[in-house]
Structures are given as structure tokens and as C-alpha cells.
Design an enzyme around this catalytic site. Structure first.
Site, short mmCIF file in Angstrom:
data_model
loop_
_atom_site.label_atom_id
_atom_site.label_comp_id
_atom_site.label_asym_id
_atom_site.label_seq_id
_atom_site.Cartn_x
_atom_site.Cartn_y
_atom_site.Cartn_z
N ASP A 117 55.69 13.76 -26.38
CA ASP A 117 54.70 14.83 -26.27
C ASP A 117 53.45 14.47 -25.50
OD1 ASP A 117 56.07 16.88 -27.67
OD2 ASP A 117 55.74 15.77 -29.52
N ASP A 182 61.72 21.53 -25.34
CA ASP A 182 60.26 21.41 -25.25
C ASP A 182 59.85 20.36 -24.21
OD1 ASP A 182 61.53 21.90 -27.74
OD2 ASP A 182 59.64 21.81 -28.82
N1 GLY Z 1 57.21 21.03 -29.56
C1 GLY Z 1 57.34 21.52 -30.85
C2 GLY Z 1 57.34 22.99 -31.03
O1 GLY Z 1 57.53 23.77 -30.14
O2 GLY Z 1 57.17 23.40 -32.16
#
Ligand code: GLY
Length: 403
Positions: A117, A182
Site C-alpha cells: 500500500d 487494489d
Molecule cells: N485496499 C483496501 C480496500 O479497498 O479496502
């Protein structure tokens, strides 16, 4: 009958939006939202400044207190990024030192290698700061963060590993190298880092990741899986699963939004039309889904069993709107229709159904998002990433309308 009615109402709202535009001046929608954001984010800033701590708001907890996160949380870049957009949209210099301070407070994130992330975290905060100030210190942070993210690239797979699997709930899923949709959002940091450093290895990793995702993560109807788990040994696919959706084969809305935004961004950075085609195909799947509500704000999962009594997810809608504004700028058939869809989404997000009354909602802008229903976490709450993409969409709309 249901579908026909839906399209009649949808058409009526386009006609209304168009005629409203003709009779009212366009800046009022944008300026009214900016002034709301100034008031609501001003309240959030007052709380933070009064605390004397670099608090980083994420959401409202069940006890109605605000959940603040530290630099390592995947959501730590969104509040600083939102303040950068507030600075940009208002031109008010008093926001500049605040945006700088909230950004600086998460600098340690540049060395994170324990999850993927870092792209979300550093690009939304330092990336916007760099774009708006050209500060060379921000440039170094971006490059260092890209190096950290690159450590998670798995050559046998040709992709970046999203999550570690040695502990937590991920450790119970029998995964080896989970890659989640994601992760497409994190690639923007890598593209930026190549432009900033001249080192093409970041670009190559991003393209490899996008290509493998394109090949493995989508269904024939254009919707995407949340998680694809790969063998670290030979790179083969072991599982196609969900983590935050209703089921492995269901259409988890935020995943679709990440795919639409992520592949649109990859098209911008590479010029590879396959990426834009995928973004549009995924958007078509959502927009023509029988369960999509008339206001275009998706349910948290478009196949959730209790529809229409399931929570909506404003974060998917705002992320999608930001991407649609970008899609509308490309030389493609019916380009203007993507802006019209984004405008409809923004009109509904700005209505009292989704936009908070000033001074309520923990000072977040939007209500009604969902973190993760399978984890019983953050259900029908404000989320800082819904607000971030709302502000970004507002900025893109303003630019498109030359306001
Ligand atoms: N990246 C985590 C979400 O979209 O909740």
C-alpha cells in the site's frame, strides 16, 4: 420492466442535469462543494490543531469517536492528500503549511516493505505535494518509496505481492502470493518514480504487474476478482478469491473502481490501449449491472444477497467518478458520455443523501461507505478515501469545465 424504468429515470436525471446546467451557472455546483469542503475540513483541521498532534483521520468508530491512523496504515496518505486538494481547489495559502505538516508526519512510510500500500500512501500525499510545490525533498521520498514497493516484485509471477501470508487473517487463507486488484493503484508511484529518477526499472515493474493483472484478474464480462493467488515457484495461478467481497465470483464494487481507475492511469502512463479498453469494459459491467441503483452509487457488492437492503459504498462511486473524468478526455467513441456519468455520480454524492451536513459525520465529507463486510469492519460509515477521490473528482471536473 425494472431495467426499463431504471433507464427512463436515468435519462430523466441526465436531462435534468443538462437543463439545470443551462439555467444555473456551472461554478455554483463546484464552488458550493468547495465551500462545503472548506467548512467541513476546516472543522477537522481545528480538531487536529487543537490536539497538538499530527492526527490522521480515517473513519468514525461505532462509539462515534474518530479513528486516527499511523503512517503504516494503507489509508494514511488520504487525509494529507485531501488537504493538498483543498489547497489546490481554493488557492488559499493558509492550507499549504498544513498540507506540508500532515504529509511530513507520514514520511516514515517511505521505507515500508511489509505490504503493497505504499503507493496509495506516498503518492496521494507526497505525490500531490510534489505536483503542487515541486519540492525536491518530496521527490526523494517518492523515489525511496518506489524502491521499497519494488522489493515486493516477484519475478516468477511478474507482479507485486500485495499481502504477506505469514500472519493475521491472510495467514489463514492458504495463499502463497496474493495479488489484489487494489494493487493497480500503487503503480502510479512507480510510473512517477521513473519520470523523477530516470530509472526505468520502476516502469518495467509497473507494466509487468499491469499485464499479469490484465491476463489473470478479469472475468469475460469485464468484472474483476479481488484476489489472485500465485505460486511463488512457477508463477501459476493457485486461486481466484475474494477477501472483502460477498463471494469469490461476486462483483465487489470497490475492486471494480480500483480496476477502472488503475487501468485508466496505466493507459495515461503507457499509451497502451488495452489498458483503457479494460477500464471501459469493467465500467460497462458495473453501469449495465441489473442491481446498479438509479443514483449510480453502487452497493458494496453488486451481488450481495440482500439487495436492495444492502449498504451502498460511496468510496467506489467517488473513485469511479475521478476515473471517468479522465476517461472522458481520451479520443474514444462517446467520450463525453463518461463525463456525463461522472457528473451524475457527483450530483448524487453532493446531495444530502450522501454528503454530510457541516459539523456532523466526524467532519468527513461523505457518508455511506463500506470498509469490509466480511471482516465486520466499517459498515456504512465515512471513509477518508471516499473523501479523497471526491475532492480529486471535483478538481478534475473543475479542470474539464475550465472554471
Ligand atoms: N485496499 C483496501 C480496500 O479497498 O479496502
Amino acid at each position: 420492466m425494472y431495467i426499463k424504468l431504471k433507464y427512463v429515470i436515468g435519462l430523466a436525471s441526465i436531462v435534468c442535469l443538462t437543463s439545470c446546467r443551462q439555467t444555473e451557472n456551472k461554478p455554483s455546483f463546484i464552488e458550493e462543494n468547495i465551500s462545503f469542503a472548506q467548512e467541513q475540513l476546516g472543522n477537522a483541521i481545528s480538531v487536529i490543531e487543537a490536539s497538538g498532534k499530527p492526527l490522521n483521520p480515517v473513519t468514525l468508530k461505532k462509539d462515534s469517536t474518530i479513528h486516527y491512523c499511523s503512517y503504516g496504515d494503507w489509508r494514511s496518505g488520504f487525509f494529507p492528500g485531501t488537504i493538498w486538494y483543498l489547497y489546490e481547489l481554493t488557492g488559499n495559502e493558509t492550507y499549504l503549511p498544513l498540507a506540508r505538516k500532515y504529509t511530513k508526519a507520514i514520511e516514515k512510510a517511505k521505507t515500508l516493505t511489509s505490504h503493497h500500500d505504499i503507493g496509495f500512501i506516498v503518492n496521494c500525499s507526497f505525490g500531490n505535494g510534489l505536483r503542487l510545490t515541486g519540492d525536491t525533498a518530496y521527490k526523494s521520498v517518492m523515489i525511496e518509496a518506489a524502491k521499497s514497493l519494488s522489493t515486493r516484485f516477484r519475478p516468477a509471477v511478474g507482479a507485486i505481492q500485495s499481502w504477506n501470508v505469514n500472519r493475521g487473517w491472510q495467514g489463514k487463507r492458504n495463499w502463497e502470493c496474493p495479488v489484489i486488484i487494489d494493487n493497480m493503484m500503487n503503480l502510479e508511484l512507480l510510473f512517477e518514480a521513473t519520470k523523477l529518477s530516470g530509472d526505468s526499472s520502476f516502469y518495467k515493474i509497473a507494466v509487468s504487474h499491469a499485464d499479469r493483472t490484465l491476463a489473470e484478474q478479469f472475468r469475460p464480462d469485464g468484472s474483476c476478482y479481488h484476489v489472485v493467488d500465485y505460486s511463488l515457484e512457477d508463477g501459476s495461478v493457485r486461486h481466484r478469491h475474494t477477501a472483502q467481497g460477498y463471494s469469490h465470483e461476486s462483483v465487489w464494487s470497490r475492486g471494480q473502481a480500483w480496476a477502472i481507475y488503475g487501468f485508466t492511469m496505466c493507459y495515461r502512463e503507457t499509451g497502451d490501449k488495452r489498458y483503457l479498453n479494460q477500464a471501459i469494459k469493467t465500467f460497462n459491467c458495473i453501469i449495465h449491472h441489473d442491481n446498479l441503483p438509479v443514483d449510480l452509487i453502487p452497493y458494496w457488492d453488486m451481488d450481495a444477497p440482500g439487495i436492495p437492503n444492502e449498504p451502498r459504498d460511496a468510496s467506489s462511486a467517488s473513485c469511479m467518478a475521478a476515473a471517468l473524468y479522465e476517461i472522458s478526455t481520451y479520443d474514444i467513441p462517446k467520450a463525453a458520455s463518461y463525463k456525463a456519468y461522472a457528473d451524475r455520480i457527483m450530483m448524487h454524492l453532493s446531495s444530502p443523501a450522501y454528503r454530510a451536513a457541516p459539523g456532523t459525520n466526524g467532519n468527513f465529507l461523505l457518508m455511506h461507505s463500506v470498509g469490509s463486510i466480511p471482516h465486520n469492519n466499517e459498515i456504512d460509515v465515512p471513509l477518508n478515501y471516499a473523501d479523497y477521490y471526491f475532492m480529486e473528482a471535483l478538481k478534475r471536473k473543475k479542470d474539464l469545465e475550465h472554471l
